[in-house]
Write a protein that holds these residues in place. Structure first.
Motif, PDB file in Angstrom:
ATOM      1  N   MET A  12       0.850  -1.192   0.000  1.00 20.85           N
ATOM      2  CA  MET A  12       0.000   0.000   0.000  1.00 20.85           C
ATOM      3  C   MET A  12       0.891   1.250   0.000  1.00 20.85           C
ATOM      4  O   MET A  12       2.023   1.226   0.464  1.00 20.85           O
ATOM      5  CB  MET A  12      -0.933  -0.011   1.218  1.00 20.85           C
ATOM      6  N   LYS A  13       0.272   2.323  -0.528  1.00 18.57           N
ATOM      7  CA  LYS A  13       1.065   3.555  -0.673  1.00 18.57           C
ATOM      8  C   LYS A  13       0.307   4.728  -0.054  1.00 18.57           C
ATOM      9  O   LYS A  13      -0.891   4.895  -0.315  1.00 18.57           O
ATOM     10  CB  LYS A  13       1.267   3.808  -2.164  1.00 18.57           C
ATOM     11  N   LEU A  14       1.026   5.513   0.734  1.00 22.24           N
ATOM     12  CA  LEU A  14       0.394   6.664   1.394  1.00 22.24           C
ATOM     13  C   LEU A  14       0.799   7.944   0.684  1.00 22.24           C
ATOM     14  O   LEU A  14       1.990   8.252   0.556  1.00 22.24           O
ATOM     15  CB  LEU A  14       0.830   6.734   2.866  1.00 22.24           C
ATOM     16  N   TYR A  15      -0.193   8.688   0.217  1.00 27.43           N
ATOM     17  CA  TYR A  15       0.029  10.055  -0.265  1.00 27.43           C
ATOM     18  C   TYR A  15      -0.111  10.957   0.950  1.00 27.43           C
ATOM     19  O   TYR A  15      -1.127  10.909   1.665  1.00 27.43           O
ATOM     20  CB  TYR A  15      -1.017  10.432  -1.319  1.00 27.43           C
ATOM     21  N   THR A  27      -1.277  17.938   9.278  1.00 31.24           N
ATOM     22  CA  THR A  27      -1.745  17.378  10.554  1.00 31.24           C
ATOM     23  C   THR A  27      -2.460  16.038  10.353  1.00 31.24           C
ATOM     24  O   THR A  27      -2.243  15.094  11.115  1.00 31.24           O
ATOM     25  CB  THR A  27      -2.700  18.367  11.247  1.00 31.24           C
ATOM     26  N   TYR A  28      -3.332  15.986   9.332  1.00 27.61           N
ATOM     27  CA  TYR A  28      -4.079  14.732   9.129  1.00 27.61           C
ATOM     28  C   TYR A  28      -3.147  13.612   8.654  1.00 27.61           C
ATOM     29  O   TYR A  28      -3.364  12.445   8.972  1.00 27.61           O
ATOM     30  CB  TYR A  28      -5.237  14.951   8.157  1.00 27.61           C
ATOM     31  N   SER A  29      -2.108  13.989   7.903  1.00 25.22           N
ATOM     32  CA  SER A  29      -1.112  12.987   7.517  1.00 25.22           C
ATOM     33  C   SER A  29      -0.383  12.480   8.755  1.00 25.22           C
ATOM     34  O   SER A  29      -0.150  11.276   8.909  1.00 25.22           O
ATOM     35  CB  SER A  29      -0.077  13.596   6.563  1.00 25.22           C
ATOM     36  N   GLN A  30      -0.034  13.416   9.652  1.00 23.67           N
ATOM     37  CA  GLN A  30       0.683  13.009  10.872  1.00 23.67           C
ATOM     38  C   GLN A  30      -0.142  12.017  11.686  1.00 23.67           C
ATOM     39  O   GLN A  30       0.384  11.054  12.244  1.00 23.67           O
ATOM     40  CB  GLN A  30       1.028  14.234  11.728  1.00 23.67           C
ATOM     41  N   LYS A  31      -1.456  12.246  11.751  1.00 18.81           N
ATOM     42  CA  LYS A  31      -2.319  11.320  12.511  1.00 18.81           C
ATOM     43  C   LYS A  31      -2.180   9.896  11.978  1.00 18.81           C
ATOM     44  O   LYS A  31      -2.014   8.940  12.752  1.00 18.81           O
ATOM     45  CB  LYS A  31      -3.766  11.804  12.389  1.00 18.81           C
ATOM     46  N   VAL A  32      -2.204   9.747  10.639  1.00 16.82           N
ATOM     47  CA  VAL A  32      -2.099   8.416  10.028  1.00 16.82           C
ATOM     48  C   VAL A  32      -0.679   7.862  10.205  1.00 16.82           C
ATOM     49  O   VAL A  32      -0.498   6.673  10.508  1.00 16.82           O
ATOM     50  CB  VAL A  32      -2.497   8.496   8.541  1.00 16.82           C
ATOM     51  N   GLU A  49       4.360   8.699  -0.968  1.00 12.88           N
ATOM     52  CA  GLU A  49       4.659   9.780  -1.917  1.00 12.88           C
ATOM     53  C   GLU A  49       4.269  11.100  -1.265  1.00 12.88           C
ATOM     54  O   GLU A  49       3.124  11.274  -0.838  1.00 12.88           O
ATOM     55  CB  GLU A  49       3.881   9.566  -3.220  1.00 12.88           C
ATOM     56  N   ILE A  50       5.248  12.008  -1.195  1.00 14.07           N
ATOM     57  CA  ILE A  50       4.969  13.311  -0.598  1.00 14.07           C
ATOM     58  C   ILE A  50       4.237  14.181  -1.622  1.00 14.07           C
ATOM     59  O   ILE A  50       4.648  14.275  -2.781  1.00 14.07           O
ATOM     60  CB  ILE A  50       6.280  13.983  -0.131  1.00 14.07           C
ATOM     61  N   TYR A  67      -6.552  11.692  -6.664  1.00  7.46           N
ATOM     62  CA  TYR A  67      -7.703  11.850  -5.764  1.00  7.46           C
ATOM     63  C   TYR A  67      -8.326  13.216  -6.024  1.00  7.46           C
ATOM     64  O   TYR A  67      -7.765  14.246  -5.617  1.00  7.46           O
ATOM     65  CB  TYR A  67      -7.238  11.711  -4.301  1.00  7.46           C
ATOM     66  N   PRO A  68      -9.457  13.228  -6.714  1.00 12.42           N
ATOM     67  CA  PRO A  68     -10.018  14.494  -7.208  1.00 12.42           C
ATOM     68  C   PRO A  68     -10.254  15.562  -6.142  1.00 12.42           C
ATOM     69  O   PRO A  68     -10.175  16.751  -6.446  1.00 12.42           O
ATOM     70  CB  PRO A  68     -11.342  14.068  -7.863  1.00 12.42           C
ATOM     71  N   LEU A  69     -10.523  15.165  -4.885  1.00  9.90           N
ATOM     72  CA  LEU A  69     -10.718  16.192  -3.855  1.00  9.90           C
ATOM     73  C   LEU A  69      -9.394  16.862  -3.464  1.00  9.90           C
ATOM     74  O   LEU A  69      -9.392  17.922  -2.852  1.00  9.90           O
ATOM     75  CB  LEU A  69     -11.379  15.595  -2.612  1.00  9.90           C
ATOM     76  N   GLY A  70      -8.291  16.216  -3.780  1.00 12.15           N
ATOM     77  CA  GLY A  70      -6.978  16.819  -3.526  1.00 12.15           C
ATOM     78  C   GLY A  70      -6.567  16.840  -2.065  1.00 12.15           C
ATOM     79  O   GLY A  70      -5.620  17.531  -1.693  1.00 12.15           O
ATOM     80  N   LYS A  71      -7.275  16.102  -1.230  1.00 18.22           N
ATOM     81  CA  LYS A  71      -6.968  16.101   0.210  1.00 18.22           C
ATOM     82  C   LYS A  71      -5.966  15.006   0.543  1.00 18.22           C
ATOM     83  O   LYS A  71      -6.067  13.884   0.019  1.00 18.22           O
ATOM     84  CB  LYS A  71      -8.242  15.831   1.017  1.00 18.22           C
ATOM     85  N   ILE A  72      -5.052  15.315   1.444  1.00 21.15           N
ATOM     86  CA  ILE A  72      -4.158  14.297   1.991  1.00 21.15           C
ATOM     87  C   ILE A  72      -4.470  14.151   3.484  1.00 21.15           C
ATOM     88  O   ILE A  72      -4.944  15.116   4.101  1.00 21.15           O
ATOM     89  CB  ILE A  72      -2.664  14.648   1.765  1.00 21.15           C
ATOM     90  N   PRO A  73      -4.236  12.961   4.026  1.00 23.26           N
ATOM     91  CA  PRO A  73      -3.627  11.772   3.441  1.00 23.26           C
ATOM     92  C   PRO A  73      -4.641  10.956   2.633  1.00 23.26           C
ATOM     93  O   PRO A  73      -5.844  11.106   2.796  1.00 23.26           O
ATOM     94  CB  PRO A  73      -3.193  10.978   4.670  1.00 23.26           C
TER      95      PRO A  73
END
Ligand SMILES: N[C@@H](CCC(=O)N[C@@H](CS)C(=O)NCC(=O)O)C(=O)O
Length: 213
Positions: A1-4, A10-15, A29-30, A46-52
């Motif tokens: 699996m790959k994490l964008y 902050t939400y990336s840090q949570k994951v 991938e950053i 990801y059309p909404l453009g939100k990470i992660p």
């Protein structure tokens, strides 16, 4: 699996905290949200453009930080969402309010503070301060009884609280709240959370250097 993701998000840090707690392997991938081309390219994924956003081997996407943590939770110990239905509801409740009224509010203050005063939105700032003050009062009272957000163990709700508190140290200091301060020291000493800070540090340093230039 790959994490964008991005190390300063902050939400990336949570994951990331959840993934590091569990020691799970993943590709990554950053996504540079500051760069218009990178943002446009990421919207192709990801059309909404939100990470992660987590992408599985078969290409299936799992966006939204809480849903990603729920998805990876059964893959390895420690379990981050546990207990009976009511206790799991309590964990999810804290995850939600930390996202919506701590994290969002702290990030609002951070971004508003980067703007010249004439471009700041006083209403948004006031609302953010109200949310933070309400959360601090709630957290201070709850943490008087227990070391972690939902009791004796580190759980998903703690993964959610940590990124907001990281940035809150700068924009909404909580030193006068003894229980939150002790909680933050407890969180920072966990290798998973310390690692997210180490990974964010070079990017934050270069951002602030640009600001100062
Ligand atoms: N509810 C989402 C929020 C994700 C989110 O807002 N991420 C920010 C970065 S911390 C983002 O992608 N911002 C870019 C944008 O809003 O276009 C989650 O929990 O994953």
């Amino acid at each position: 699996m790959k994490l964008y993701y991005n190390p300063i998000s902050t939400y990336s840090q949570k994951v990331l905290i959840a993934l590091y707690e569990k020691g799970l392997d993943f590709d990554s991938e950053i996504v540079n949200l500051m760069d218009a081309d990178a943002r446009a390219q990421y919207r192709e994924v990801y059309p909404l453009g939100k990470i992660p956003c987590l992408q599985l081997e078969d290409g299936h996407l799992i966006p939204e930080s809480s849903i990603i943590v729920e998805y990876i939770d059964p893959m390895a110990e420690p379990t981050l969402i546990k207990g009976d239905a009511d206790f799991r509801r309590r964990i999810r409740f804290k995850d939600r309010v930390f996202d919506l009224y701590l994290n969002e509010a702290v990030v609002t203050l951070l971004f508003q503070g980067m703007k010249p005063e004439s471009e700041q939105d006083p209403e948004r700032i006031e609302k953010a301060k109200f949310h933070i003050a309400t959360m601090y009062s709630f957290m201070e009272s709850e943490l008087g009884q227990q070391p972690y957000a939902n009791g004796e163990e580190f759980l998903m709700s703690d993964c959610s609280a940590a990124p907001g508190l990281f940035y809150a140290e700068q924009v909404a200091p909580f030193a006068e709240h003894k229980n939150i301060s002790a909680y933050w020291e407890r969180l920072k000493s966990r290798p998973s959370i310390a690692r997210t800070h180490e990974e964010a540090a070079p990017i934050l340093a270069s951002l602030f250097a640009k600001d100062a230039a």
